[in-house]
Design a protein around this motif. Structure first.
Motif, PDB file in Angstrom:
ATOM      1  N   VAL A   3      59.703  12.205 -12.543  1.00 63.37           N
ATOM      2  CA  VAL A   3      58.261  12.401 -12.437  1.00 63.37           C
ATOM      3  C   VAL A   3      57.987  13.144 -11.143  1.00 63.37           C
ATOM      4  O   VAL A   3      58.417  12.720 -10.066  1.00 63.37           O
ATOM      5  CB  VAL A   3      57.498  11.062 -12.450  1.00 63.37           C
ATOM      6  CG1 VAL A   3      56.036  11.278 -12.082  1.00 63.37           C
ATOM      7  CG2 VAL A   3      57.603  10.397 -13.811  1.00 63.37           C
TER       8      VAL A   3
ATOM      9  N   ILE B 272      55.082  14.267  -8.674  1.00 62.84           N
ATOM     10  CA  ILE B 272      53.690  13.953  -8.355  1.00 62.84           C
ATOM     11  C   ILE B 272      53.208  14.836  -7.221  1.00 62.84           C
ATOM     12  O   ILE B 272      53.985  15.303  -6.393  1.00 62.84           O
ATOM     13  CB  ILE B 272      53.519  12.469  -7.982  1.00 62.84           C
ATOM     14  CG1 ILE B 272      54.300  12.132  -6.709  1.00 62.84           C
ATOM     15  CG2 ILE B 272      53.960  11.560  -9.123  1.00 62.84           C
ATOM     16  CD1 ILE B 272      53.991  10.763  -6.161  1.00 62.84           C
TER      17      ILE B 272
ATOM     18  N   PHE C 223      52.316   8.322 -15.744  1.00 56.94           N
ATOM     19  CA  PHE C 223      53.014   9.536 -16.171  1.00 56.94           C
ATOM     20  C   PHE C 223      53.960   9.138 -17.306  1.00 56.94           C
ATOM     21  O   PHE C 223      54.902   8.372 -17.097  1.00 56.94           O
ATOM     22  CB  PHE C 223      53.818  10.140 -15.018  1.00 56.94           C
ATOM     23  CG  PHE C 223      52.977  10.612 -13.859  1.00 56.94           C
ATOM     24  CD1 PHE C 223      52.654  11.948 -13.723  1.00 56.94           C
ATOM     25  CD2 PHE C 223      52.528   9.715 -12.898  1.00 56.94           C
ATOM     26  CE1 PHE C 223      51.891  12.390 -12.637  1.00 56.94           C
ATOM     27  CE2 PHE C 223      51.759  10.140 -11.823  1.00 56.94           C
ATOM     28  CZ  PHE C 223      51.442  11.483 -11.691  1.00 56.94           C
TER      29      PHE C 223
ATOM     30  N   ALA D 295      55.126   9.772 -24.947  1.00 52.74           N
ATOM     31  CA  ALA D 295      53.884  10.524 -24.725  1.00 52.74           C
ATOM     32  C   ALA D 295      52.809  10.171 -25.748  1.00 52.74           C
ATOM     33  O   ALA D 295      51.636   9.983 -25.402  1.00 52.74           O
ATOM     34  CB  ALA D 295      54.165  12.023 -24.748  1.00 52.74           C
TER      35      ALA D 295
ATOM     36  N   GLU E  22      47.647  16.922 -19.544  1.00 50.27           N
ATOM     37  CA  GLU E  22      49.058  17.158 -19.814  1.00 50.27           C
ATOM     38  C   GLU E  22      49.834  17.218 -18.497  1.00 50.27           C
ATOM     39  O   GLU E  22      49.323  17.661 -17.469  1.00 50.27           O
ATOM     40  CB  GLU E  22      49.247  18.463 -20.604  1.00 50.27           C
ATOM     41  CG  GLU E  22      48.518  18.472 -21.949  1.00 50.27           C
ATOM     42  CD  GLU E  22      48.781  17.228 -22.775  1.00 50.27           C
ATOM     43  OE1 GLU E  22      49.950  16.815 -22.889  1.00 50.27           O
ATOM     44  OE2 GLU E  22      47.816  16.651 -23.299  1.00 50.27           O
ATOM     45  N   TYR E  23      51.053  16.775 -18.561  1.00 49.13           N
ATOM     46  CA  TYR E  23      51.929  16.761 -17.389  1.00 49.13           C
ATOM     47  C   TYR E  23      52.315  18.195 -17.040  1.00 49.13           C
ATOM     48  O   TYR E  23      52.751  18.975 -17.903  1.00 49.13           O
ATOM     49  CB  TYR E  23      53.162  15.920 -17.714  1.00 49.13           C
ATOM     50  CG  TYR E  23      54.191  15.822 -16.611  1.00 49.13           C
ATOM     51  CD1 TYR E  23      53.856  15.326 -15.360  1.00 49.13           C
ATOM     52  CD2 TYR E  23      55.509  16.213 -16.844  1.00 49.13           C
ATOM     53  CE1 TYR E  23      54.820  15.225 -14.366  1.00 49.13           C
ATOM     54  CE2 TYR E  23      56.477  16.111 -15.850  1.00 49.13           C
ATOM     55  CZ  TYR E  23      56.115  15.623 -14.614  1.00 49.13           C
ATOM     56  OH  TYR E  23      57.068  15.527 -13.637  1.00 49.13           O
ATOM     57  N   ASN E  24      52.143  18.559 -15.776  1.00 47.57           N
ATOM     58  CA  ASN E  24      52.316  19.955 -15.364  1.00 47.57           C
ATOM     59  C   ASN E  24      53.670  20.541 -15.725  1.00 47.57           C
ATOM     60  O   ASN E  24      53.767  21.671 -16.218  1.00 47.57           O
ATOM     61  CB  ASN E  24      52.109  20.081 -13.849  1.00 47.57           C
ATOM     62  CG  ASN E  24      50.634  20.088 -13.474  1.00 47.57           C
ATOM     63  OD1 ASN E  24      49.785  20.372 -14.314  1.00 47.57           O
ATOM     64  ND2 ASN E  24      50.335  19.760 -12.233  1.00 47.57           N
ATOM     65  N   ASP E  25      54.746  19.779 -15.495  1.00 51.24           N
ATOM     66  CA  ASP E  25      56.087  20.334 -15.681  1.00 51.24           C
ATOM     67  C   ASP E  25      56.543  20.346 -17.132  1.00 51.24           C
ATOM     68  O   ASP E  25      57.552  20.980 -17.450  1.00 51.24           O
ATOM     69  CB  ASP E  25      57.095  19.532 -14.845  1.00 51.24           C
ATOM     70  CG  ASP E  25      57.070  19.955 -13.387  1.00 51.24           C
ATOM     71  OD1 ASP E  25      56.191  20.769 -13.031  1.00 51.24           O
ATOM     72  OD2 ASP E  25      57.904  19.480 -12.610  1.00 51.24           O
TER      73      ASP E  25
ATOM     74  N   ARG F 190      54.574  16.003 -22.406  1.00 54.83           N
ATOM     75  CA  ARG F 190      54.287  14.708 -21.793  1.00 54.83           C
ATOM     76  C   ARG F 190      52.813  14.647 -21.406  1.00 54.83           C
ATOM     77  O   ARG F 190      52.122  15.661 -21.376  1.00 54.83           O
ATOM     78  CB  ARG F 190      55.182  14.494 -20.573  1.00 54.83           C
ATOM     79  CG  ARG F 190      56.655  14.387 -20.925  1.00 54.83           C
ATOM     80  CD  ARG F 190      57.550  14.485 -19.718  1.00 54.83           C
ATOM     81  NE  ARG F 190      57.356  13.371 -18.779  1.00 54.83           N
ATOM     82  CZ  ARG F 190      58.059  13.243 -17.652  1.00 54.83           C
ATOM     83  NH1 ARG F 190      58.979  14.150 -17.325  1.00 54.83           N
ATOM     84  NH2 ARG F 190      57.848  12.216 -16.859  1.00 54.83           N
ATOM     85  N   THR F 191      52.331  13.449 -21.103  1.00 62.12           N
ATOM     86  CA  THR F 191      50.914  13.298 -20.764  1.00 62.12           C
ATOM     87  C   THR F 191      50.745  12.395 -19.551  1.00 62.12           C
ATOM     88  O   THR F 191      51.662  11.651 -19.182  1.00 62.12           O
ATOM     89  CB  THR F 191      50.125  12.746 -21.975  1.00 62.12           C
ATOM     90  OG1 THR F 191      48.730  12.934 -21.754  1.00 62.12           O
ATOM     91  CG2 THR F 191      50.408  11.258 -22.186  1.00 62.12           C
ATOM     92  N   VAL F 192      49.575  12.480 -18.957  1.00 62.62           N
ATOM     93  CA  VAL F 192      49.213  11.687 -17.784  1.00 62.62           C
ATOM     94  C   VAL F 192      47.837  11.096 -18.052  1.00 62.62           C
ATOM     95  O   VAL F 192      46.933  11.799 -18.513  1.00 62.62           O
ATOM     96  CB  VAL F 192      49.156  12.551 -16.508  1.00 62.62           C
ATOM     97  CG1 VAL F 192      48.787  11.710 -15.290  1.00 62.62           C
ATOM     98  CG2 VAL F 192      50.474  13.280 -16.293  1.00 62.62           C
TER      99      VAL F 192
END
Length: 261
Positions: free
Chosen positions: A17, A19, A82, A88, A117-120, A124-126
């Protein structure tokens, strides 16, 4: 003007993860952004890695121009989850169910403030949630009597509210303040919104949810829990906007907690 600091956490399941501090989060259906800072790792589980952040709200384009700690900006602690890649969809479901419960005015559960959505990895999701229960335990049995009575009332109120919203979960996880007895049910990744016409699977999920809730209640507090349950049901009957549906009522009438009341 702040400088963004990025840190990567590696986990034993092979996931990582990344951050950001500060972290910028758009609120749902709003021009307001949250600016989150001071991340603290809280733990990791099947749904993902969880951090606490300190929140500040800024409106419009201000967020692109500066990050300050002015007194007129609201500060509060939030939880940021995260997801892992494989979890997800469950975490997206968690936010969806929490928003359904918020619209139904269910108390004793988290609120999902934002999902992104997770940047990388956009697969995946946040999600960002409130509140955080500080200095918490997960068992009512760990509390002194006067605090445990508050926790029981909160548990039953959340339970009845979820039933009225037609929401059940197979993984009931309470967090309870050791000082106030405030109780929050967390981690709704396994939560389900029951269909309009209960199927056999729905009924099985309903019964499993009730069993888990009742397992949290110490024997010494069963009488209080039964009375709290009756009070909450009667309270629903007196409101115009929130009621138990008839099919839910039919099952509720057969619950052991009512026969003991």
């Amino acid at each position: 003007i702040s400088t963004t600091i990025t840190k990567t956490y590696e986990f034993g399941n092979g996931s990582s993860v990344q951050i950001e501090n500060p972290m910028k989060v758009p609120l749902q259906e709003s021009t307001t952004f949250m600016v989150l800072n001071d991340p603290q790792f809280l733990g990791a589980g099947g749904g993902g890695a969880v951090f606490s952040y300190r929140q500040q709200q800024l409106l419009g384009e201000d967020i692109h121009n500066h990050f300050t700690g002015n007194d007129d900006e609201q500060e509060a602690m939030v939880v940021v989850k995260f997801s892992w890649l494989q979890s997800a969809e469950s975490v997206r479901n968690e936010c969806r169910v929490l928003r359904v419960m918020e619209k139904k005015h269910v108390t004793g559960v988290e609120r999902c403030l934002a999902q992104l959505e997770y940047n990388d990895d956009p697969r995946r999701t946040v999600i960002v949630m409130q509140p955080i229960v500080e200095d918490a335990v997960s068992s009512i049995g760990e509390l002194p009597p006067e605090i445990s009575r508050v926790a029981i009332s909160g548990l039953i109120k959340a339970f009845v509210g979820m039933l009225a919203a037609r929401v059940v979960t197979t993984d009931v996880q309470p967090l309870i303040s050791k000082t106030t007895g405030e109780l929050i049910l967390i981690d709704m990744t396994e939560a389900t919104i029951l269909s309009d016409k209960l199927s056999d699977i729905d009924k099985a999920l309903f019964n499993a949810f009730c069993t888990e809730i009742f397992s949290l209640i110490p024997d010494s507090l069963l009488d209080q829990a039964s009375q709290s349950f009756l009070n909450e049901l009667h309270g629903l009957e007196e409101t115009n906007d929130v009621r138990l549906d008839n099919d839910i009522c039919d099952i509720v009438r057969s619950l052991p907690i009512l026969s003991d009341a």
